[in-house]
Design a protein around this motif. Sequence first.
Motif, PDB file in Angstrom:
ATOM      1  N   ARG A  40       0.837  -1.205   0.000  1.00 49.59           N
ATOM      2  CA  ARG A  40       0.000   0.000   0.000  1.00 49.59           C
ATOM      3  C   ARG A  40       0.870   1.252   0.000  1.00 49.59           C
ATOM      4  N   TYR A  41       1.899   1.239   0.817  1.00 46.96           N
ATOM      5  CA  TYR A  41       2.800   2.399   0.909  1.00 46.96           C
ATOM      6  C   TYR A  41       3.448   2.684  -0.451  1.00 46.96           C
ATOM      7  N   ILE A  42       3.927   1.659  -1.111  1.00 50.58           N
ATOM      8  CA  ILE A  42       4.603   1.840  -2.401  1.00 50.58           C
ATOM      9  C   ILE A  42       3.621   2.349  -3.460  1.00 50.58           C
ATOM     10  N   THR A  43       2.425   1.776  -3.503  1.00 51.96           N
ATOM     11  CA  THR A  43       1.471   2.210  -4.532  1.00 51.96           C
ATOM     12  C   THR A  43       0.941   3.613  -4.253  1.00 51.96           C
ATOM     13  N   GLU A  44       0.736   3.963  -2.991  1.00 51.24           N
ATOM     14  CA  GLU A  44       0.186   5.281  -2.656  1.00 51.24           C
ATOM     15  C   GLU A  44       1.202   6.399  -2.788  1.00 51.24           C
ATOM     16  N   THR A  45       2.467   6.102  -2.500  1.00 47.73           N
ATOM     17  CA  THR A  45       3.475   7.171  -2.492  1.00 47.73           C
ATOM     18  C   THR A  45       4.437   7.103  -3.666  1.00 47.73           C
ATOM     19  N   GLY A  46       4.452   5.976  -4.380  1.00 41.06           N
ATOM     20  CA  GLY A  46       5.424   5.810  -5.464  1.00 41.06           C
ATOM     21  C   GLY A  46       6.829   5.590  -4.929  1.00 41.06           C
ATOM     22  N   ALA A  47       6.910   5.095  -3.698  1.00 36.87           N
ATOM     23  CA  ALA A  47       8.195   4.920  -3.019  1.00 36.87           C
ATOM     24  C   ALA A  47       9.102   3.933  -3.759  1.00 36.87           C
ATOM     25  N   THR A  48      10.389   4.135  -3.594  1.00 35.82           N
ATOM     26  CA  THR A  48      11.379   3.199  -4.126  1.00 35.82           C
ATOM     27  C   THR A  48      11.566   2.066  -3.112  1.00 35.82           C
ATOM     28  N   VAL A  49      12.209   1.000  -3.538  1.00 31.93           N
ATOM     29  CA  VAL A  49      12.506  -0.105  -2.622  1.00 31.93           C
ATOM     30  C   VAL A  49      13.338   0.426  -1.453  1.00 31.93           C
ATOM     31  N   ARG A  50      14.322   1.252  -1.767  1.00 31.06           N
ATOM     32  CA  ARG A  50      15.205   1.804  -0.734  1.00 31.06           C
ATOM     33  C   ARG A  50      14.439   2.649   0.282  1.00 31.06           C
ATOM     34  N   SER A  51      13.559   3.535  -0.201  1.00 29.08           N
ATOM     35  CA  SER A  51      12.827   4.395   0.735  1.00 29.08           C
ATOM     36  C   SER A  51      11.796   3.594   1.532  1.00 29.08           C
ATOM     37  N   ALA A  52      11.182   2.590   0.906  1.00 29.17           N
ATOM     38  CA  ALA A  52      10.231   1.737   1.631  1.00 29.17           C
ATOM     39  C   ALA A  52      10.965   0.949   2.715  1.00 29.17           C
ATOM     40  N   ALA A  53      12.140   0.457   2.390  1.00 33.79           N
ATOM     41  CA  ALA A  53      12.937  -0.303   3.361  1.00 33.79           C
ATOM     42  C   ALA A  53      13.277   0.583   4.564  1.00 33.79           C
ATOM     43  N   ALA A  54      13.663   1.810   4.295  1.00 32.75           N
ATOM     44  CA  ALA A  54      14.007   2.729   5.378  1.00 32.75           C
ATOM     45  C   ALA A  54      12.777   3.041   6.231  1.00 32.75           C
ATOM     46  N   ARG A  55      11.667   3.281   5.595  1.00 33.21           N
ATOM     47  CA  ARG A  55      10.421   3.637   6.285  1.00 33.21           C
ATOM     48  C   ARG A  55       9.942   2.503   7.193  1.00 33.21           C
ATOM     49  N   PHE A  56      10.080   1.253   6.727  1.00 32.72           N
ATOM     50  CA  PHE A  56       9.592   0.110   7.490  1.00 32.72           C
ATOM     51  C   PHE A  56      10.693  -0.568   8.304  1.00 32.72           C
ATOM     52  N   ARG A  57      11.872   0.008   8.262  1.00 34.49           N
ATOM     53  CA  ARG A  57      13.029  -0.503   9.014  1.00 34.49           C
ATOM     54  C   ARG A  57      13.318  -1.978   8.732  1.00 34.49           C
ATOM     55  N   VAL A  58      13.324  -2.319   7.440  1.00 36.80           N
ATOM     56  CA  VAL A  58      13.718  -3.654   7.002  1.00 36.80           C
ATOM     57  C   VAL A  58      14.746  -3.476   5.890  1.00 36.80           C
ATOM     58  N   SER A  59      15.377  -4.572   5.491  1.00 32.25           N
ATOM     59  CA  SER A  59      16.386  -4.463   4.435  1.00 32.25           C
ATOM     60  C   SER A  59      15.723  -4.349   3.066  1.00 32.25           C
ATOM     61  N   LYS A  60      16.492  -3.872   2.089  1.00 32.69           N
ATOM     62  CA  LYS A  60      15.983  -3.783   0.721  1.00 32.69           C
ATOM     63  C   LYS A  60      15.627  -5.182   0.207  1.00 32.69           C
ATOM     64  N   SER A  61      16.420  -6.179   0.583  1.00 36.74           N
ATOM     65  CA  SER A  61      16.121  -7.543   0.112  1.00 36.74           C
ATOM     66  C   SER A  61      14.825  -8.074   0.722  1.00 36.74           C
ATOM     67  N   THR A  62      14.512  -7.664   1.955  1.00 37.92           N
ATOM     68  CA  THR A  62      13.237  -8.059   2.565  1.00 37.92           C
ATOM     69  C   THR A  62      12.079  -7.428   1.802  1.00 37.92           C
ATOM     70  N   VAL A  63      12.197  -6.139   1.483  1.00 33.09           N
ATOM     71  CA  VAL A  63      11.149  -5.464   0.706  1.00 33.09           C
ATOM     72  C   VAL A  63      10.964  -6.189  -0.616  1.00 33.09           C
ATOM     73  N   HIS A  64      12.066  -6.481  -1.261  1.00 27.60           N
ATOM     74  CA  HIS A  64      12.013  -7.135  -2.564  1.00 27.60           C
ATOM     75  C   HIS A  64      11.315  -8.491  -2.468  1.00 27.60           C
ATOM     76  N   LYS A  65      11.699  -9.289  -1.491  1.00 27.82           N
ATOM     77  CA  LYS A  65      11.086 -10.613  -1.316  1.00 27.82           C
ATOM     78  C   LYS A  65       9.600 -10.477  -0.971  1.00 27.82           C
ATOM     79  N   ASP A  66       9.294  -9.518  -0.102  1.00 25.45           N
ATOM     80  CA  ASP A  66       7.902  -9.307   0.291  1.00 25.45           C
ATOM     81  C   ASP A  66       7.028  -8.985  -0.916  1.00 25.45           C
ATOM     82  N   ILE A  67       7.509  -8.117  -1.786  1.00 27.32           N
ATOM     83  CA  ILE A  67       6.632  -7.667  -2.865  1.00 27.32           C
ATOM     84  C   ILE A  67       6.721  -8.512  -4.127  1.00 27.32           C
TER      85      ILE A  67
END
Length: 89
Positions: free
Chosen positions: A14-41
């Motif tokens: 939801r955060y990525i679609t609503e804000t157009g966030a990058t993997v890096r910024s989403a990772a920072a916002r949710f305090r997880v690694s970029k690879s976690t964001v990538h695997k999650d999505i």
Amino acid sequence: MKDYIEERVLELARYITETGATVRSAAARFRVSKSTVHKDITERLLEINPGLAAEVKEVLEKNKAQRHIRGGLATREKYLHQKSDSHNH
């Protein structure tokens, strides 16, 4: 899949679609690694909500296409600040 992981995956999506966030910024916002964001999505979200996964993929592909522009702008800013700092000394 654990409930808290599923919840994080959906919040990330939801955060990525609503804000157009990058993997890096989403990772920072949710305090997880970029690879976690990538695997999650790319993997987990596909299982939970394929429609939302497609929306997120669109945003990330757009971000990837614009990546070279953001990198160029960041480099330009860096050198502009270095130049102005050297004139102030």
